[in-house]
Design an enzyme around this catalytic site. Structure first.
Site, mmCIF file in Angstrom:
data_model
loop_
_atom_site.group_PDB
_atom_site.id
_atom_site.type_symbol
_atom_site.label_atom_id
_atom_site.label_comp_id
_atom_site.label_asym_id
_atom_site.label_seq_id
_atom_site.Cartn_x
_atom_site.Cartn_y
_atom_site.Cartn_z
ATOM 1 N N TYR A 1 38.844 43.629 37.053
ATOM 2 C CA TYR A 1 37.658 44.067 37.818
ATOM 3 C C TYR A 1 36.942 42.865 38.452
ATOM 4 C CZ TYR A 1 33.244 46.694 38.517
ATOM 5 O OH TYR A 1 32.114 47.292 39.045
ATOM 6 N N LYS B 1 36.358 42.261 42.435
ATOM 7 C CA LYS B 1 35.005 42.179 42.993
ATOM 8 C C LYS B 1 34.733 40.803 43.612
ATOM 9 C CE LYS B 1 33.618 46.382 42.126
ATOM 10 N NZ LYS B 1 33.452 47.306 43.269
ATOM 11 N N SER C 1 30.045 43.285 42.662
ATOM 12 C CA SER C 1 29.462 43.402 41.317
ATOM 13 C C SER C 1 29.100 42.002 40.819
ATOM 14 C CB SER C 1 30.496 44.012 40.371
ATOM 15 O OG SER C 1 30.106 43.849 39.027
#
Ligand code: NAP
Length: 244
Positions: free
Chosen positions: A156, A160, A143
């Site tokens: 997150y 990622k 991401s």
């Protein structure tokens, strides 16, 4: 390299969103696609029907990518049935956004387990098998959060970014065996994962002025899994409308 119509594919988190689009794209060449899901069997079966309508073969397979034992059993069953996995797309992911000061340990752990430990859980046996077969394509869905870091997404973003490091390291371990490993880093793509985000504000930050479509990610993954992409490995390729 086997003919595309003889290739076996596993896409994690393929019941909807980006994973579904990738599974359908890879199925178009007549490949056999395993459609992994966690909770939504009905949606996974819909993905299978879409693949079959586009000339591929498909089977839904339930397992939680954050659970190492369940992953090992599911992957072993696929290897026992087909003797190989040619293409693996590690796509399943979740987010659970909170500012770091308010983040609890389970918020951190669940996101890391589902987005990063899953890479190890699902890939380990497949990588070993690809080495013996001297062929493989692995695509990991990262991401922009892993490239630049997003506030409210420490968990997150860490997961990622970890996927990017793992992609680069693994690509160097197995490049000589004709196995490519790449990361695709989407920006804001129109799926359920964006629910609850301030989209009007977000769109203003996207140079293209709009969120992306799942097919704009799956087209790239389809290319990375093709014969034409055999000299592309260890790369992180953005699909982000110019955000990064
Ligand atoms: P989505 O629409 O929310 O779909 C998530 C998928 O992951 C579903 O198929 C879900 O399965 C599956 N999943 C979730 N937890 C799982 C688990 N523990 N085990 C197995 N499967 C699990 O999300 P998406 O937007 O398509 O995201 C796909 C990937 O792209 C994720 O890695 C995400 O981080 C990444 N990404 C998305 C965007 C974006 O803007 N959409 C941007 C950058 C990166 P069930 O339906 O069965 O529960």
């Amino acid at each position: 390299m086997s003919k595309e119509s003889e290739q076996i594919v596993l896409v994690t988190g393929a019941s909807r969103g980006i994973g579904r689009a990738i599974a359908v794209e890879l199925g178009k060449k007549g490949r056999f696609v395993y459609v992994n899901f966690h909770t939504n069997e009905k949606a996974a079966l819909e993905t299978c029907t879409m693949i079959e309508n586009n000339g591929g073969q498909a089977k839904a397979v339930q397992f939680d990518v954050s659970d190492a034992d369940l992953c090992e059993k599911a992957v072993q069953a696929i290897l026992d049935t087909h003797g190989k996995v040619d293409i693996l797309v590690n796509n399943a992911g979740i987010r659970n956004d909170k500012l770091m000061a308010w983040m609890q340990e389970p918020d951190w752990k669940n996101v890391l387990d589902t987005n990063l430990a899953s890479f190890f859980n699902v890939s380990k046996l497949i990588v070993k098998d690809m080495i013996t077969k001297r062929f493989g394509r692995i695509v990991n869905i990262s991401s922009t959060a892993g490239q630049v870091g997003n506030p409210g997404q420490v968990n997150y973003s860490a997961a990622k970014a970890g996927i990017i490091g793992a992609t680069k390291a693994l690509s160097k371990e197995i490049a000589k065996r004709n196995i490519t490993v790449n990361a695709v880093a989407p920006g804001f793509i129109d799926t359920q994962i964006l629910e609850g985000m301030p989209m009007d504000q977000i769109k203003k930050m996207i140079p293209c002025g709009r969120v992306g479509k799942v097919e704009e990610v799956s087209a790239l993954v389809g290319f990375l899994c093709s014969k034409k992409a055999s000299y592309i490995t260890g790369q992180v390729i953005g699909v982000n409308g110019g955000v990064v």
